[in-house]
Enzyme design. Structure first.
Site, PDB file in Angstrom:
ATOM      1  N   ALA A  18     -62.398  10.958  17.139  1.00  0.00           N
ATOM      2  CA  ALA A  18     -63.329   9.882  16.767  1.00  0.00           C
ATOM      3  C   ALA A  18     -62.735   8.488  16.905  1.00  0.00           C
ATOM      4  O   ALA A  18     -63.348   7.519  16.464  1.00  0.00           O
ATOM      5  CB  ALA A  18     -63.814  10.083  15.334  1.00  0.00           C
ATOM      6  N   TYR A 168     -61.330  24.224  33.646  1.00  0.00           N
ATOM      7  CA  TYR A 168     -62.084  23.295  32.800  1.00  0.00           C
ATOM      8  C   TYR A 168     -63.390  23.927  32.331  1.00  0.00           C
ATOM      9  O   TYR A 168     -63.761  23.826  31.160  1.00  0.00           O
ATOM     10  CB  TYR A 168     -62.369  21.996  33.544  1.00  0.00           C
ATOM     11  CG  TYR A 168     -63.308  21.072  32.801  1.00  0.00           C
ATOM     12  CD1 TYR A 168     -62.933  20.508  31.590  1.00  0.00           C
ATOM     13  CD2 TYR A 168     -64.592  20.787  33.291  1.00  0.00           C
ATOM     14  CE1 TYR A 168     -63.796  19.672  30.883  1.00  0.00           C
ATOM     15  CE2 TYR A 168     -65.460  19.957  32.600  1.00  0.00           C
ATOM     16  CZ  TYR A 168     -65.056  19.394  31.395  1.00  0.00           C
ATOM     17  OH  TYR A 168     -65.913  18.578  30.698  1.00  0.00           O
ATOM     18  N   LYS A 172     -64.494  24.509  28.503  1.00  0.00           N
ATOM     19  CA  LYS A 172     -65.670  23.835  27.940  1.00  0.00           C
ATOM     20  C   LYS A 172     -66.714  24.843  27.498  1.00  0.00           C
ATOM     21  O   LYS A 172     -67.347  24.681  26.449  1.00  0.00           O
ATOM     22  CB  LYS A 172     -66.254  22.886  28.991  1.00  0.00           C
ATOM     23  CG  LYS A 172     -67.002  21.702  28.402  1.00  0.00           C
ATOM     24  CD  LYS A 172     -66.092  20.786  27.609  1.00  0.00           C
ATOM     25  CE  LYS A 172     -66.889  19.733  26.857  1.00  0.00           C
ATOM     26  NZ  LYS A 172     -66.050  18.920  25.974  1.00  0.00           N
TER      27      LYS A 172
END
Length: 417
Positions: A18, A168, A172
């Site tokens: 964040a 990837y 994901k």
């Protein structure tokens, strides 16, 4: 844009990654309601290339009306996550919403993806999401309207989304499989959903992947923050969904999406994993004047660990122009070994030229094999290609004339830096 309602006031968010990008945008949206936000991210000290730290993000959250708890967290480290969870409980009394946003990306093929990069992506994307969820769930179960939101795509099994970057995609999709399983496991108790953008979003990672010009084809992070906000206001019965930002916001009554565009009216770059025929989308975008930088995964870079090679190619992309392409007319592939091993390309033959990680978009006219340290010296002007070749530091396969042209091309580039 979606207006805040104040309904998330007092809710405690635990958001990984964040300190910048989409994660921070979601945090700021919640903060405007008066929410509490645990900023669980790695960046405690300023990064030379990427903006923001957990402390600057905390200051922005509090300025927006929320309360912030910055925590140094590598989501691969169980103790660091557990410590952050305990700090959240001590400071805010509980956790209501978990956002698994932290992610690593490396868009290279199987042979060209070192295992340390595979481990990084699996460790952050899949393991980090599973681990953070596991440690937060006991506290989420005590909340009145708990949510887990993973920033991950729908499970599209079209092979085209695997062939260029299998590692990837696996990493994901691992985040998305957590949604599939946990939504069913905790049905009626915790809402577990995924959120994915319909178009590319302008972030630091996107800038590294596509270069400075890619921003025109993107939307702002605020569209993801607004879509996430809409999801958090839904009951726990809204679960197991693989939501797309634009679709969610249309259901909320949003009609003007130009407000989210970096450059309103410019054709947008569709995101990965959503369409059956991305090559057709590339064609459509080009017909409308856009430059689809990814070209179905052929422009690649590692946003998790940029490094000196990626920095060099970022500079190269910044100085490419028709003059250089016209005077060179060659496609170069660089097979690099050593500390920063990998495959990179420089296309000085097609369109306005392109450069990046992975296989070139067209067949290479020249293949240059060398140590990554010598490559850096070569492009900084400290080592001439002819001298590197004569000394055995550089191996050349293909058009020797184009290899010799490399020196003139580099001199032209250097004059424009």
């Amino acid at each position: 844009m979606l207006q805040n309602t104040g309904k998330l006031a007092g809710c405690t968010f635990f958001i990984t990654g964040a300190s910048r990008g989409i994660g921070k945008a979601i945090a700021l949206k919640a903060a405007r309601d008066g929410a509490n936000v645990v900023i669980a991210a790695k960046t405690a000290d300023p990064h030379p290339k990427l903006p923001g730290t957990i402390y600057t993000a905390a200051a922005e959250i509090e300025a927006a009306g929320g309360r912030a708890l910055p925590c140094i967290v590598d989501v691969r480290d169980e103790k660091q996550i557990n410590d952050a969870v305990e700090q959240a409980i001590e400071k805010f009394g509980g956790i209501d919403i978990l956002v698994n946003n932290a992610s690593a990306i490396n868009l290279t093929g199987t042979v060209d993806t070192p295992m340390k990069k595979v481990d990084l992506m699996l460790g952050i994307n899949l393991r980090g999401t599973y681990l953070t969820s596991r440690l937060c769930i006991p506290h989420l179960l005590k909340s009145k309207n708990p949510h887990i939101l993973n920033l991950s795509p729908p499970l599209n099994l079209n092979p085209i989304w695997f062939k260029n970057h299998t590692a990837y995609t696996i990493a994901k999709y691992g985040m998305s499989m957590c949604v599939l399983g946990m939504a069913e496991e905790f049905k009626g108790s915790i809402a577990v959903n995924a959120l994915w953008p319909k178009t590319a979003i302008q972030t630091a990672a996107m800038d590294m992947l596509g270069g400075a010009e890619v921003g025109k084809q993107c939307r702002k992070v605020e569209i993801m923050a607004d879509a996430a906000y809409a999801i958090f206001n839904k009951p726990t019965s809204f679960t197991g969904q693989f939501a797309i930002d634009e679709d969610i916001l249309k259901k909320e009554g949003i009609k003007d999406f130009d407000v989210y565009a970096v450059e309103p009216g410019h054709p947008l770059l569709p995101d990965f994993f959503l369409d059956e025929q991305p090559e057709e989308l590339v064609k459509q975008m080009e017909e409308h004047g856009a430059t689809p930088v990814f070209k179905s995964g052929k422009t690649r870079a590692d946003s998790a660990t940029p490094g000196p090679i990626a920095d060099t190619f970022n500079i190269i992309r910044g100085v490419l122009n028709p003059e250089i392409v016209k005077s060179t007319q060659g496609v170069y592939r660089f097979d690099l070994s050593g500390e920063h091993a990998g495959v990179w390309y420089l296309d000085l033959k097609n369109d306005a030229g392109s450069a990046g990680s992975g296989e070139p978009p067209a067949k290479a006219d020249v293949v240059m094999t060398m140590d990554s340290a010598d490559f850096i010296k070569m492009f900084s002007g400290k080592l001439k290609p002819t001298m590197a070749f004569m000394s055995g530091k550089l191996k050349i396969k293909g058009d020797m004339g184009l290899a010799i042209k490399m020196e003139k091309m580099m001199a032209m580039m250097k004059s424009k830096l």
